[in-house]
Design a protein around this motif. Structure first.
Motif, PDB file in Angstrom:
ATOM      1  N   LEU A  86      58.874 -17.884 -23.301  1.00 46.91           N
ATOM      2  CA  LEU A  86      60.151 -18.245 -23.897  1.00 46.91           C
ATOM      3  C   LEU A  86      60.559 -19.611 -23.375  1.00 46.91           C
ATOM      4  CD1 LEU A  86      60.203 -15.105 -24.283  1.00 46.91           C
ATOM      5  CD2 LEU A  86      62.658 -15.271 -23.970  1.00 46.91           C
ATOM      6  N   ASP A  87      60.719 -20.559 -24.278  1.00 46.03           N
ATOM      7  CA  ASP A  87      61.261 -21.871 -23.938  1.00 46.03           C
ATOM      8  C   ASP A  87      62.641 -21.932 -24.564  1.00 46.03           C
ATOM      9  OD1 ASP A  87      59.132 -23.582 -22.590  1.00 46.03           O
ATOM     10  OD2 ASP A  87      58.035 -22.715 -24.272  1.00 46.03           O
ATOM     11  N   GLY A  88      63.637 -22.343 -23.786  1.00 45.23           N
ATOM     12  CA  GLY A  88      64.993 -22.348 -24.294  1.00 45.23           C
ATOM     13  C   GLY A  88      65.739 -23.629 -24.012  1.00 45.23           C
ATOM     14  N   TRP A  89      66.802 -23.830 -24.803  1.00 45.59           N
ATOM     15  CA  TRP A  89      67.662 -24.988 -24.672  1.00 45.59           C
ATOM     16  C   TRP A  89      69.100 -24.531 -24.843  1.00 45.59           C
ATOM     17  CZ3 TRP A  89      63.229 -24.532 -27.368  1.00 45.59           C
ATOM     18  CH2 TRP A  89      62.172 -25.343 -26.973  1.00 45.59           C
ATOM     19  N   ILE A  90      69.958 -24.997 -23.968  1.00 50.96           N
ATOM     20  CA  ILE A  90      71.376 -24.657 -24.011  1.00 50.96           C
ATOM     21  C   ILE A  90      72.156 -25.931 -24.311  1.00 50.96           C
ATOM     22  CG2 ILE A  90      73.352 -23.816 -22.682  1.00 50.96           C
ATOM     23  CD1 ILE A  90      71.296 -22.320 -20.891  1.00 50.96           C
ATOM     24  N   THR A  91      73.109 -25.838 -25.233  1.00 54.81           N
ATOM     25  CA  THR A  91      74.029 -26.946 -25.485  1.00 54.81           C
ATOM     26  C   THR A  91      75.451 -26.416 -25.419  1.00 54.81           C
ATOM     27  OG1 THR A  91      73.919 -26.629 -27.881  1.00 54.81           O
ATOM     28  CG2 THR A  91      72.447 -28.265 -26.948  1.00 54.81           C
ATOM     29  N   PRO A  92      76.381 -27.150 -24.858  1.00 50.25           N
ATOM     30  CA  PRO A  92      76.178 -28.455 -24.247  1.00 50.25           C
ATOM     31  C   PRO A  92      75.265 -28.344 -23.021  1.00 50.25           C
ATOM     32  CG  PRO A  92      78.447 -27.726 -23.972  1.00 50.25           C
ATOM     33  CD  PRO A  92      77.771 -26.710 -24.803  1.00 50.25           C
ATOM     34  N   ALA A  93      74.447 -29.359 -22.883  1.00 54.75           N
ATOM     35  CA  ALA A  93      73.428 -29.359 -21.826  1.00 54.75           C
ATOM     36  C   ALA A  93      74.068 -29.406 -20.448  1.00 54.75           C
ATOM     37  CB  ALA A  93      72.503 -30.553 -22.006  1.00 54.75           C
ATOM     38  N   ALA A  94      73.580 -28.532 -19.572  1.00 52.38           N
ATOM     39  CA  ALA A  94      74.027 -28.488 -18.178  1.00 52.38           C
ATOM     40  C   ALA A  94      73.143 -27.505 -17.429  1.00 52.38           C
ATOM     41  CB  ALA A  94      75.495 -28.059 -18.089  1.00 52.38           C
ATOM     42  N   SER A  95      73.231 -27.540 -16.116  1.00 51.27           N
ATOM     43  CA  SER A  95      72.511 -26.569 -15.295  1.00 51.27           C
ATOM     44  C   SER A  95      73.309 -25.270 -15.275  1.00 51.27           C
ATOM     45  CB  SER A  95      72.345 -27.087 -13.868  1.00 51.27           C
ATOM     46  OG  SER A  95      71.543 -28.245 -13.867  1.00 51.27           O
ATOM     47  N   HIS A  96      72.647 -24.167 -15.656  1.00 53.46           N
ATOM     48  CA  HIS A  96      73.267 -22.843 -15.657  1.00 53.46           C
ATOM     49  C   HIS A  96      72.253 -21.836 -15.149  1.00 53.46           C
ATOM     50  CE1 HIS A  96      76.653 -24.205 -18.067  1.00 53.46           C
ATOM     51  NE2 HIS A  96      75.832 -24.637 -19.007  1.00 53.46           N
ATOM     52  N   THR A  97      72.731 -20.763 -14.567  1.00 56.84           N
ATOM     53  CA  THR A  97      71.859 -19.636 -14.249  1.00 56.84           C
ATOM     54  C   THR A  97      71.580 -18.901 -15.553  1.00 56.84           C
ATOM     55  OG1 THR A  97      72.776 -19.425 -12.043  1.00 56.84           O
ATOM     56  CG2 THR A  97      71.660 -17.478 -12.944  1.00 56.84           C
ATOM     57  N   VAL A  98      70.305 -18.574 -15.785  1.00 53.78           N
ATOM     58  CA  VAL A  98      69.897 -17.861 -16.994  1.00 53.78           C
ATOM     59  C   VAL A  98      69.166 -16.601 -16.562  1.00 53.78           C
ATOM     60  CG1 VAL A  98      68.568 -17.978 -19.133  1.00 53.78           C
ATOM     61  CG2 VAL A  98      69.626 -20.060 -18.233  1.00 53.78           C
ATOM     62  N   GLU A  99      69.612 -15.466 -17.092  1.00 50.17           N
ATOM     63  CA  GLU A  99      68.952 -14.193 -16.785  1.00 50.17           C
ATOM     64  C   GLU A  99      68.235 -13.694 -18.025  1.00 50.17           C
ATOM     65  OE1 GLU A  99      71.998 -11.513 -15.574  1.00 50.17           O
ATOM     66  OE2 GLU A  99      72.345 -12.542 -13.668  1.00 50.17           O
ATOM     67  N   LEU A 100      67.018 -13.240 -17.841  1.00 51.28           N
ATOM     68  CA  LEU A 100      66.243 -12.576 -18.885  1.00 51.28           C
ATOM     69  C   LEU A 100      66.305 -11.092 -18.553  1.00 51.28           C
ATOM     70  CD1 LEU A 100      64.265 -12.932 -21.319  1.00 51.28           C
ATOM     71  CD2 LEU A 100      62.435 -12.865 -19.626  1.00 51.28           C
ATOM     72  N   ARG A 101      67.054 -10.328 -19.354  1.00 46.50           N
ATOM     73  CA  ARG A 101      67.308  -8.922 -19.051  1.00 46.50           C
ATOM     74  C   ARG A 101      66.483  -8.030 -19.964  1.00 46.50           C
ATOM     75  NH1 ARG A 101      73.546  -8.183 -19.300  1.00 46.50           N
ATOM     76  NH2 ARG A 101      72.806  -6.098 -18.904  1.00 46.50           N
ATOM     77  N   ALA A 102      65.801  -7.064 -19.371  1.00 45.55           N
ATOM     78  CA  ALA A 102      65.006  -6.089 -20.115  1.00 45.55           C
ATOM     79  C   ALA A 102      65.123  -4.749 -19.410  1.00 45.55           C
ATOM     80  CB  ALA A 102      63.546  -6.535 -20.188  1.00 45.55           C
ATOM     81  N   ALA A 103      64.646  -3.705 -20.060  1.00 42.39           N
ATOM     82  CA  ALA A 103      64.696  -2.374 -19.457  1.00 42.39           C
ATOM     83  C   ALA A 103      63.893  -2.320 -18.159  1.00 42.39           C
ATOM     84  CB  ALA A 103      64.184  -1.331 -20.446  1.00 42.39           C
ATOM     85  N   THR A 104      62.883  -3.186 -18.043  1.00 41.45           N
ATOM     86  CA  THR A 104      62.036  -3.188 -16.850  1.00 41.45           C
ATOM     87  C   THR A 104      62.625  -3.997 -15.699  1.00 41.45           C
ATOM     88  OG1 THR A 104      60.810  -5.054 -17.771  1.00 41.45           O
ATOM     89  CG2 THR A 104      59.911  -2.837 -18.146  1.00 41.45           C
ATOM     90  N   GLY A 105      63.738  -4.692 -15.933  1.00 41.11           N
ATOM     91  CA  GLY A 105      64.367  -5.451 -14.868  1.00 41.11           C
ATOM     92  C   GLY A 105      64.948  -6.767 -15.345  1.00 41.11           C
ATOM     93  N   VAL A 106      65.468  -7.529 -14.400  1.00 39.19           N
ATOM     94  CA  VAL A 106      66.103  -8.815 -14.681  1.00 39.19           C
ATOM     95  C   VAL A 106      65.325  -9.919 -13.985  1.00 39.19           C
ATOM     96  CG1 VAL A 106      68.208 -10.191 -14.415  1.00 39.19           C
ATOM     97  CG2 VAL A 106      68.378  -7.738 -14.876  1.00 39.19           C
ATOM     98  N   ARG A 107      64.995 -10.966 -14.734  1.00 40.53           N
ATOM     99  CA  ARG A 107      64.388 -12.169 -14.151  1.00 40.53           C
ATOM    100  C   ARG A 107      65.430 -13.271 -14.208  1.00 40.53           C
ATOM    101  NH1 ARG A 107      58.689 -13.022 -17.027  1.00 40.53           N
ATOM    102  NH2 ARG A 107      58.814 -14.946 -15.815  1.00 40.53           N
ATOM    103  N   THR A 108      65.575 -14.000 -13.116  1.00 34.37           N
ATOM    104  CA  THR A 108      66.585 -15.042 -13.052  1.00 34.37           C
ATOM    105  C   THR A 108      65.920 -16.408 -12.966  1.00 34.37           C
ATOM    106  OG1 THR A 108      68.099 -13.535 -11.930  1.00 34.37           O
ATOM    107  CG2 THR A 108      68.596 -15.871 -11.783  1.00 34.37           C
ATOM    108  N   GLY A 109      66.449 -17.325 -13.723  1.00 34.30           N
ATOM    109  CA  GLY A 109      65.996 -18.704 -13.704  1.00 34.30           C
ATOM    110  C   GLY A 109      67.207 -19.596 -13.879  1.00 34.30           C
ATOM    111  N   SER A 110      66.966 -20.862 -14.165  1.00 33.48           N
ATOM    112  CA  SER A 110      68.089 -21.762 -14.403  1.00 33.48           C
ATOM    113  C   SER A 110      67.672 -22.837 -15.386  1.00 33.48           C
ATOM    114  CB  SER A 110      68.589 -22.373 -13.100  1.00 33.48           C
ATOM    115  OG  SER A 110      67.561 -23.122 -12.485  1.00 33.48           O
ATOM    116  N   SER A 111      68.660 -23.339 -16.084  1.00 36.77           N
ATOM    117  CA  SER A 111      68.407 -24.467 -16.976  1.00 36.77           C
ATOM    118  C   SER A 111      68.557 -25.747 -16.161  1.00 36.77           C
ATOM    119  CB  SER A 111      69.395 -24.456 -18.152  1.00 36.77           C
ATOM    120  OG  SER A 111      70.725 -24.563 -17.694  1.00 36.77           O
ATOM    121  N   ASP A 112      67.838 -26.776 -16.580  1.00 38.09           N
ATOM    122  CA  ASP A 112      67.984 -28.065 -15.900  1.00 38.09           C
ATOM    123  C   ASP A 112      69.212 -28.787 -16.461  1.00 38.09           C
ATOM    124  OD1 ASP A 112      67.201 -29.245 -18.332  1.00 38.09           O
ATOM    125  OD2 ASP A 112      65.156 -29.640 -17.655  1.00 38.09           O
TER     126      ASP A 112
END
Length: 144
Positions: A86-112
């Motif tokens: 999964l490649d993603g883009w958030i606008t307005p652009a900023a650094s944010h915490t991004v969570e990928l949530r699924a039944a098997t668990g949560v993965r945490t990353g961040s946008s640049d």
């Protein structure tokens, strides 16, 4: 049992045979309702591009989610090992915490600072994203 109840029971039996409820429906509904943050803003699907062929057997999908505070676009591509990227883009652009949530668990990353983020080796399952800004924006659950 009244005549109306008997007739409704027959209609229910007919639909149970012709269009049964999927086994995973209850799990999907519970997953969608299990929001970690009740006050979260829920984004809506703005645009969903159908699978697009690329080189060889590769395919990708693009989905755009929109809320009052931000827009999230993700591109979903198949990896050779059967997982997804999964490649993603958030606008307005900023650094944010991004969570990928699924039944098997949560993965945490961040946008640049340009709003870009990525998750690799994602299992094909019911998934949603949570973007932590001043509040939280959550996408609807999608089947990858």
């Amino acid at each position: 049992m009244t005549t109306d109840e008997a007739m409704l029971a027959q209609v229910r039996q007919m639909w149970d045979e012709l269009d049964p409820v999927p086994d995973e429906l209850a799990d999907h509904a519970c997953f969608g309702l299990a929001l970690a943050t009740v006050e979260a803003e829920v984004a809506r699907v703005l645009r969903h591009a159908h699978p697009v062929g690329a080189r060889g057997d590769e395919r990708s999908r693009v989905i755009t989610f929109d809320s009052t505070t931000l827009t999230v676009m993700i591109s979903i591509a198949d990896n050779a090992d059967g997982t997804l990227r999964l490649d993603g883009w958030i606008t307005p652009a900023a650094s944010h915490t991004v969570e990928l949530r699924a039944a098997t668990g949560v993965r945490t990353g961040s946008s640049d600072r340009n709003g870009r983020f990525a998750f690799d080796n994602v299992a094909a399952q019911l998934t949603q994203l949570a973007v932590r800004t001043n509040g939280t924006v959550i996408t609807p659950a999608i089947a990858l």
